[in-house]
Motif scaffolding. Structure first.
Motif, PDB file in Angstrom:
ATOM      1  N   VAL A  87     -43.036  59.744   0.263  1.00  0.00           N
ATOM      2  CA  VAL A  87     -41.597  59.666   0.596  1.00  0.00           C
ATOM      3  C   VAL A  87     -40.672  59.571  -0.496  1.00  0.00           C
ATOM      4  CG1 VAL A  87     -40.148  57.694   1.638  1.00  0.00           C
ATOM      5  CG2 VAL A  87     -42.515  57.897   2.393  1.00  0.00           C
ATOM      6  N   LEU A  88     -39.562  60.450  -0.282  1.00  0.00           N
ATOM      7  CA  LEU A  88     -38.581  60.524  -1.333  1.00  0.00           C
ATOM      8  C   LEU A  88     -37.329  59.598  -1.061  1.00  0.00           C
ATOM      9  CD1 LEU A  88     -38.222  64.381  -2.097  1.00  0.00           C
ATOM     10  CD2 LEU A  88     -40.077  62.763  -2.968  1.00  0.00           C
ATOM     11  N   ASP A  89     -36.933  58.547  -2.038  1.00  0.00           N
ATOM     12  CA  ASP A  89     -36.066  57.467  -1.747  1.00  0.00           C
ATOM     13  C   ASP A  89     -34.890  57.853  -2.582  1.00  0.00           C
ATOM     14  OD1 ASP A  89     -34.709  55.288  -1.492  1.00  0.00           O
ATOM     15  OD2 ASP A  89     -35.908  53.984  -2.720  1.00  0.00           O
ATOM     16  N   THR A  90     -33.743  58.231  -1.815  1.00  0.00           N
ATOM     17  CA  THR A  90     -32.614  58.631  -2.587  1.00  0.00           C
ATOM     18  C   THR A  90     -31.661  57.396  -2.644  1.00  0.00           C
ATOM     19  OG1 THR A  90     -31.065  59.170  -0.830  1.00  0.00           O
ATOM     20  CG2 THR A  90     -32.771  61.030  -1.433  1.00  0.00           C
ATOM     21  N   TRP A 125     -44.509  56.357  -2.667  1.00  0.00           N
ATOM     22  CA  TRP A 125     -43.263  56.207  -2.917  1.00  0.00           C
ATOM     23  C   TRP A 125     -42.575  57.088  -4.289  1.00  0.00           C
ATOM     24  CZ3 TRP A 125     -40.851  54.426   1.184  1.00  0.00           C
ATOM     25  CH2 TRP A 125     -39.765  54.102   1.491  1.00  0.00           C
ATOM     26  N   VAL A 126     -41.813  57.725  -4.085  1.00  0.00           N
ATOM     27  CA  VAL A 126     -40.964  58.423  -5.413  1.00  0.00           C
ATOM     28  C   VAL A 126     -39.554  58.156  -5.050  1.00  0.00           C
ATOM     29  CG1 VAL A 126     -40.754  60.445  -6.424  1.00  0.00           C
ATOM     30  CG2 VAL A 126     -42.807  60.166  -5.216  1.00  0.00           C
ATOM     31  N   LYS A 127     -39.057  57.580  -6.361  1.00  0.00           N
ATOM     32  CA  LYS A 127     -37.483  57.605  -6.255  1.00  0.00           C
ATOM     33  C   LYS A 127     -36.943  59.092  -6.755  1.00  0.00           C
ATOM     34  CE  LYS A 127     -33.756  54.541  -8.125  1.00  0.00           C
ATOM     35  NZ  LYS A 127     -33.314  54.077  -6.982  1.00  0.00           N
ATOM     36  N   PRO A 151     -34.231  63.026 -12.059  1.00  0.00           N
ATOM     37  CA  PRO A 151     -35.073  62.165 -12.448  1.00  0.00           C
ATOM     38  C   PRO A 151     -36.145  61.901 -11.407  1.00  0.00           C
ATOM     39  CG  PRO A 151     -32.936  61.330 -13.077  1.00  0.00           C
ATOM     40  CD  PRO A 151     -32.838  62.549 -12.259  1.00  0.00           C
ATOM     41  N   LEU A 152     -37.323  61.324 -11.728  1.00  0.00           N
ATOM     42  CA  LEU A 152     -38.459  61.171 -10.647  1.00  0.00           C
ATOM     43  C   LEU A 152     -39.034  60.234 -11.415  1.00  0.00           C
ATOM     44  CD1 LEU A 152     -39.967  64.454  -9.728  1.00  0.00           C
ATOM     45  CD2 LEU A 152     -37.747  63.431  -8.356  1.00  0.00           C
ATOM     46  N   ALA A 153     -39.418  58.944 -10.280  1.00  0.00           N
ATOM     47  CA  ALA A 153     -40.364  58.003 -10.656  1.00  0.00           C
ATOM     48  C   ALA A 153     -41.136  57.548  -9.586  1.00  0.00           C
ATOM     49  CB  ALA A 153     -39.437  56.638 -11.118  1.00  0.00           C
ATOM     50  N   GLY A 154     -42.476  57.318  -9.788  1.00  0.00           N
ATOM     51  CA  GLY A 154     -43.194  56.894  -8.653  1.00  0.00           C
ATOM     52  C   GLY A 154     -44.944  56.646  -9.338  1.00  0.00           C
ATOM     53  N   ASP A 155     -45.678  55.810  -8.503  1.00  0.00           N
ATOM     54  CA  ASP A 155     -46.771  55.361  -8.926  1.00  0.00           C
ATOM     55  C   ASP A 155     -48.188  56.341  -8.593  1.00  0.00           C
ATOM     56  OD1 ASP A 155     -45.733  52.973 -10.127  1.00  0.00           O
ATOM     57  OD2 ASP A 155     -45.893  51.891  -8.205  1.00  0.00           O
ATOM     58  N   ASP A 156     -47.885  57.301  -7.872  1.00  0.00           N
ATOM     59  CA  ASP A 156     -48.827  58.163  -7.132  1.00  0.00           C
ATOM     60  C   ASP A 156     -48.434  59.625  -7.917  1.00  0.00           C
ATOM     61  OD1 ASP A 156     -49.921  60.092  -5.219  1.00  0.00           O
ATOM     62  OD2 ASP A 156     -50.582  58.137  -4.304  1.00  0.00           O
ATOM     63  N   ARG A 157     -49.525  60.001  -8.625  1.00  0.00           N
ATOM     64  CA  ARG A 157     -49.343  61.216  -9.372  1.00  0.00           C
ATOM     65  C   ARG A 157     -49.214  62.505  -8.404  1.00  0.00           C
ATOM     66  NH1 ARG A 157     -47.687  63.216 -14.337  1.00  0.00           N
ATOM     67  NH2 ARG A 157     -47.081  65.016 -13.115  1.00  0.00           N
TER      68      ARG A 157
END
Length: 223
Positions: A87-90, A125-127, A151-157
């Motif tokens: 999921v990409l969270d904008t 989840w990815v910001k 920029p991207l941030a997330g816990d799942d590679r």
């Protein structure tokens, strides 16, 4: 790739166009799908419209691009459908618009993306796509030279890798900053927010914040 886009505002419709041009299929969602038909017709045969649940079911990847205040109700409808999906969270938290929920989200140790992700357990989840004005996305996609950085941030590679691929397909330079908590580093009020910086400029900015050279900061560039 099949991409569900929940929210067909400026960001959602702009990125949908770029993904369709790259060969992906998109399903845009709103509470009133019939109102999206003019947009779908402009985008062509790879685009369709539906409800949020239909977009969530359709997408191998789903982008959420709705106001923060809409998240609790939306989660009650589609959270189970997003389990296991990237999921990409904008989203961003704006107190004037989102009220108490914005204050709650900004107090979350992992920022607004962490607060939102907690409503969708099991999602990857990815910001993403929260820092750049939609007109910049529209005008500067696939430009020559250094591309606009996302920029991207997330816990799942694996989810980060998927997000980075979709950023490239849209015509931008993915900058993987780190885990989801580091999404706070590119929320409203930060140095990089709404600047339209290039990928190299973003890597330098994040490295300075970390007090390390870009090559040693943990910020990743193009694969």
């Amino acid at each position: 790739m099949r991409i569900g886009i929940v929210g067909a505002g400026m960001i959602g419709s702009t990125v949908a166009k770029l993904w369709v041009e790259a060969g992906h299929e998109v399903r845009l969602a709103s509470r009133h799908p019939n109102e999206l038909q003019p947009l779908v017709q402009r985008l062509g045969e790879r685009a369709s419209a539906g409800t949020p649940a239909e977009a969530a079911e359709f997408g191998e990847v789903v982008m959420l691009t709705v106001p923060l205040k809409a998240i609790p109700e939306l989660a009650s409808e589609i959270a189970p459908l997003l389990a296991g999906k990237t999921v990409l969270d904008t989203g961003n938290a704006y107190e004037q618009r989102d009220g108490q929920l914005a204050r709650d989200a900004t107090r979350d140790p992992r920022g607004s993306a962490g607060w939102t992700a907690a409503h969708f357990p099991g999602s990857r989840w990815v910001k993403a796509f929260n820092t750049v004005y939609y007109k910049t996305l529209d005008k500067e996609a696939r430009r020559k030279g250094d591309k606009v950085g996302i920029p991207l941030a997330g816990d799942d590679r694996d989810a980060l890798d998927v997000a980075a691929t979709l950023v490239r397909d849209a015509g931008f330079d993915p900058v993987i900053v780190g885990d989801l908590g580091r999404g706070k580093e590119f929320e409203p009020g930060t140095r990089v927010y709404n600047t339209g910086m290039s990928g190299p400029e973003l890597r330098t900015a994040f490295a300075k914040r970390a007090g390390a050279p870009a090559s040693a900061s943990g910020v990743e560039g193009r694969a």
